[in-house]
Motif scaffolding. Structure first.
Motif: not given
Lengths: 354, 176
Positions: B89, B91, B94, B100, B107, B109-111, B133, B137-138, B176
């Motif tokens: 993962v 994270i 962003s 990116k 995996n 993930y953008y926050i 977050y 997600k995890t 999200e």
């Protein structure tokens, strides 16, 4: 079991010292050891002790000499370059038969070097902490939890054998946080300090603490007596840990934080079918010679893993009288070896099978 | 077993965030370790923190192949994304990272954590927003349990900090 606390290795050394009845800290800040001095400065005044930032490492170690002369439990700490500065004082402390604890949270060298973890002061710690025929006991913890027990043991050993004891740590162990439980360690019997220079109201002949002996006959006698204590240390106080050595074809020898990385590598090697084991000296002086010699009868080779260019490897060779090949793998300058790098060496030296 | 690497600028609360993760693990009996990359500077510069949470005793405290990477700035992403294990993962904050990840086997993930923190008037708590977050997600920890841990993280003299951290954690969890 007491309550588990989350602490840095440096803080745990300080806390364990205070809990061992140490009332005096003399030091001088240096990365990566400073949290120890900071903890002492915060805690000692609240807990009936004294923490003093000296004007230099040289001053700090001489304050230790003075305080130890009175029979008080006293500690100083530094990191590699600072230990070099203390070496004259350490030699005087050895020559005066004084107990104290000296902490070296090693960083990369030589010179000012770097501030990242290293084990490149192994030779200095075990062979020549100062000039002259002499040693200090050297203990090498490998976790914050082990610090909690070994610091108390360091004070006890120093008192029992009347000599300085060094805790040889490194930047990673000093800086990392792990759970620690300051469970009381079983108390050892400490001989009365009838040699201490402290007030007695004129009731006895005064004691003298000294390391100067002009008559060579006298000095030789004193050094011989001290070496008799080193012999007893080696007989009674050697500490080590063995992991999967019983059937091992290759035995890694590693201490401190590096031993944990080596242990991970040993586990991974076993998963691949390679019979690897780990021998971890906890006392670096006295070095566990007999125990290694016994293993030399059973295993094919040894691999010394250290954060230096090859220092303890020579002690392993001496211990086993070169009966089996002894290899070395090390990173230096503040680099920490990875389990993968060590595993690769295990594969290489165990014959590349599996 | 989780090997987590948190990385960013000095001053972003990287070490604090790592400490909250290990404290929560310690309280439920996990083996844990926390190792900072320490440098001479207090603020600025780069900063990272190796965290291990495991059922077995921790070997190397240094995380060289993270299961989870938290990248709070672009240099950290570029430096460490290649080390993340396959299916791991990443994270990413962003609001501070304008690219990116180049990995397509993880995996990601953008926050926009820093932006969310500024908008909520808690500009120093982007680190805790990212933790919220991460938990979502995890599923590293039960969300309610970790919320209690975060609230308890404030020093006794400043209980209001616990509430602010709780607010930040919720923002991250709700994103999200």
């Amino acid at each position: 079991m007491g309550e588990k606390l989350l602490m840095k290795g440096n803080e745990a050394i300080a806390e364990a010292a205070i809990r061992s009845g140490c009332k005096l800290f003399f030091g001088y800040p240096i990365t990566p050891q400073t949290e120890l001095a900071e903890y002492m400065a915060k805690q000692m005044p609240k807990r009936g002790g004294l923490s003093l930032q000296a004007e230099s490492e040289v001053a700090a170690i001489n304050m230790v000499l003075g305080a130890a002369s009175t029979g008080a439990r006293v500690i100083t700490s530094s990191s590699s370059p600072g230990i070099s500065l203390k070496s004259e004082g350490i030699s005087y402390i050895i020559g005066s038969d004084l107990p104290c604890v000296i902490v070296n949270v090693q960083r990369g060298g030589p010179g000012l070097g770097g501030i990242q973890p290293a084990q490149s002061d192994y030779n200095q710690a075990t062979k020549a902490l100062g000039h002259g025929d002499g040693h200090a006991i050297v203990l090498a913890p490998n976790s914050v939890q082990e610090i909690a027990t070994l610091v108390g043991e360091a004070f006890d050993l120093a008192d029992i054998y009347r000599m300085p004891c060094m805790i040889l740590a490194d930047g990673a162990l000093g800086q990392m946080m792990e759970p620690v439980d300051f469970e009381a360690k079983p108390a050892r019997e400490i001989p009365e300090k009838d040699w201490a220079c402290c007030g007695h109201g004129g009731k006895r002949v005064h004691n003298i603490v000294n390391s100067l002996y002009i008559e060579p006959e006298k000095l030789e006698e004193i050094v011989n007596e001290r070496f008799e204590r080193y012999r007893k240390l080696e007989e009674n106080e050697v500490k080590y840990e063995e992991y999967l050595t019983e059937d091992a074809d290759i035995i890694l020898v590693s201490y401190g934080i590096t031993a944990r990385i080596a242990k991970t590598a040993v586990r991974n090697a076993r998963k691949m079918g390679i019979k690897a084991g780990l021998f971890r000296p906890i006392t670096l002086y006295p070095f566990p010679k007999k125990q290694l010699m016994a293993l030399a009868e059973k295993t094919n080779c040894f691999l010394s893993v250290e954060m230096n260019m090859g220092q303890m490897v020579n002690d392993v060779k001496l211990a086993i009288e070169c009966k089996k090949p002894v290899y070395h793998y090390g990173r230096t300058g503040g680099m920490i070896p990875s389990p993968e790098e060590i595993l690769q060496k295990i594969q290489e030296y165990s014959g590349g099978n599996a | 077993m989780s090997a987590i690497l948190l990385a960013g600028f000095g001053g972003q609360g990287i070490l604090f965030a790592g400490k909250q993760l290990v404290l929560a693990g310690m309280k439920i009996g996990k083996e844990i370790s926390w190792l900072p990359s320490y440098g001479p500077e207090m603020r600025g510069g780069t900063c990272n923190c190796s965290v291990n949470i495991d059922d077995e005793p921790i070997g190397s405290p240094l995380v060289t192949a993270p299961d989870i990477l938290i990248a709070m700035n672009k240099p950290s992403l570029l430096k460490f994304e290649g080390k993340v294990v396959k299916d791991g993962v990443i994270i990413i904050d962003s609001s501070l990272v304008d690219v990116k990840t180049s990995r397509d086997d993880v995996n990601a993930y953008y926050i926009p954590a820093t932006q969310l923190a500024n908008d909520a008037g808690i500009s120093k708590l982007a680190n805790v927003i990212v933790l919220g977050y991460l938990i979502k997600k995890t599923g590293l920890y039960d969300a309610d349990y970790f919320m209690e841990c975060i609230k308890a993280s404030a020093p006794k003299a400043k209980p209001e900090l616990g509430e602010l951290n709780a607010k930040a954690l919720q923002i991250g969890y709700d994103y999200e």
